[in-house]
Design a protein around this motif. Structure first.
Motif, PDB file in Angstrom:
ATOM      1  N   ASN A   1       0.837  -1.202   0.000  1.00  0.00           N
ATOM      2  CA  ASN A   1       0.000   0.000   0.000  1.00  0.00           C
ATOM      3  C   ASN A   1       0.873   1.254   0.000  1.00  0.00           C
ATOM      4  O   ASN A   1       0.668   2.177  -0.811  1.00  0.00           O
TER       5      ASN A   1
ATOM      6  N   GLU B   1      -8.586  -1.940  -4.766  1.00  0.00           N
ATOM      7  CA  GLU B   1      -9.458  -2.292  -3.646  1.00  0.00           C
ATOM      8  C   GLU B   1      -8.707  -3.037  -2.540  1.00  0.00           C
ATOM      9  O   GLU B   1      -8.787  -2.666  -1.361  1.00  0.00           O
ATOM     10  N   LYS B   2      -7.970  -4.069  -2.904  1.00  0.00           N
ATOM     11  CA  LYS B   2      -7.384  -4.960  -1.906  1.00  0.00           C
ATOM     12  C   LYS B   2      -6.041  -4.484  -1.364  1.00  0.00           C
ATOM     13  O   LYS B   2      -5.677  -4.810  -0.219  1.00  0.00           O
TER      14      LYS B   2
ATOM     15  N   HIS C   1      -6.685  -0.016  -0.792  1.00  0.00           N
ATOM     16  CA  HIS C   1      -7.887   0.307  -0.010  1.00  0.00           C
ATOM     17  C   HIS C   1      -8.601   1.525  -0.602  1.00  0.00           C
ATOM     18  O   HIS C   1      -9.054   2.426   0.111  1.00  0.00           O
TER      19      HIS C   1
END
Length: 270
Positions: free
Chosen positions: A126, A163-164, A167
């Motif tokens: 991320n 999305e995963k 986020h």
């Protein structure tokens, strides 16, 4: 070479013949992730049905779904589920988008084979893709800047990664955008300090997969949900498919079709 020639011939024929006008023609468009499954299944199906011409192309899940809504393809390949705006657009045009789950995929972070990093957490990925971690040294790697490779926004792979992993945050604009899984593999294989992400069926020896949260992407971990970046792969039709489209979907869902899914490096649905 034979596969390339047959797909190319089919593509030439489809330029001149509308799927609505030719009962022996099937047009399949959309996800580049699903592309190798659709190509291999299409070739096998044509060998069994010599009078059928199947054309397959990959420009992204979003493009395939839009073309199905516009009725310019018979089947839309997608590596994600439908968005609410796509459902609304389809409803407004009298199109009933029906999903057919054909396989399971894992989105795999990849690096150059010389990169010593073996595992990253979702949080690390991320921060990398938001541009908040910029040097491999911060990840127990070499003291070199991270070269980010990402997919185009119309890609279902990008949507799932966003999305995963992100986020739903935005990836840094510093990331290099590629239009296909194959292009990501090529870009990462040529740069020792690059990182990208691809569908599991596109893994090559020219790149190395990174574990996520300690889990390797395998058919078993993808199907069980242990691997945290797994997803379903779909083919969408306008209503319940009939004719060649219906028969082709049945073929992919059959034991023989699911063997093709496995042969392309993806995970059979059952």
């Amino acid at each position: 070479m034979e596969n390339f020639i047959r797909i190319s011939i089919a593509a030439l024929i489809s330029c001149c013949v509308s799927p609505a006008l030719a009962a022996d023609t099937l047009v399949v468009k959309g996800s580049t992730t699903v592309l190798p499954i659709a190509q291999a299944a299409g070739l096998s199906y044509m060998q069994k049905h010599p009078g059928v011409v199947i054309t397959v192309s990959g420009t992204g899940s979003g493009d395939g779904i839009r073309e199905l809504i516009d009725r310019t393809t018979d089947i839309a390949n997608s590596s994600r589920d439908l968005k609410s705006e796509e459902k609304d657009l389809a409803k407004g045009k009298g199109v009933r988008l029906v999903p057919h789950l054909i396989a399971i995929d894992a989105i795999v972070p990849i690096v150059h084979p010389d990169n010593p990093v073996r595992n990253l957490t979702i949080e690390q990925l991320n921060l990398v893709y938001q541009g908040k971690i910029t040097n491999w040294k911060q990840l127990a790697g070499p003291n070199k800047g991270i070269v980010l490779v990402t997919r185009d926004p119309s890609s279902g792979t990008y949507e799932t990664w966003k999305e995963k992993i992100l986020h739903n945050a935005q990836a840094t604009p510093r990331a290099q955008t590629q239009e296909s899984n194959g292009a990501v593999v090529q870009a990462v294989s040529k740069n020792r300090y690059a990182i990208g992400y691809i569908g599991i069926g596109y893994l090559k020896k020219s790149v190395r997969a990174i574990k996520v949260n300690g889990f390797e992407a395998t058919p078993g971990t993808a199907k069980s949900g242990q691997y945290p970046v797994a997803r379903p792969l779909f083919m969408f039709t306008d209503g319940q498919p009939a004719g060649i489209a219906g028969d082709f979907i049945k073929f992919i869902l059959s034991a023989e079709g699911q063997k093709i899914v496995k042969s392309q490096g993806f995970v059979p649905r059952d």
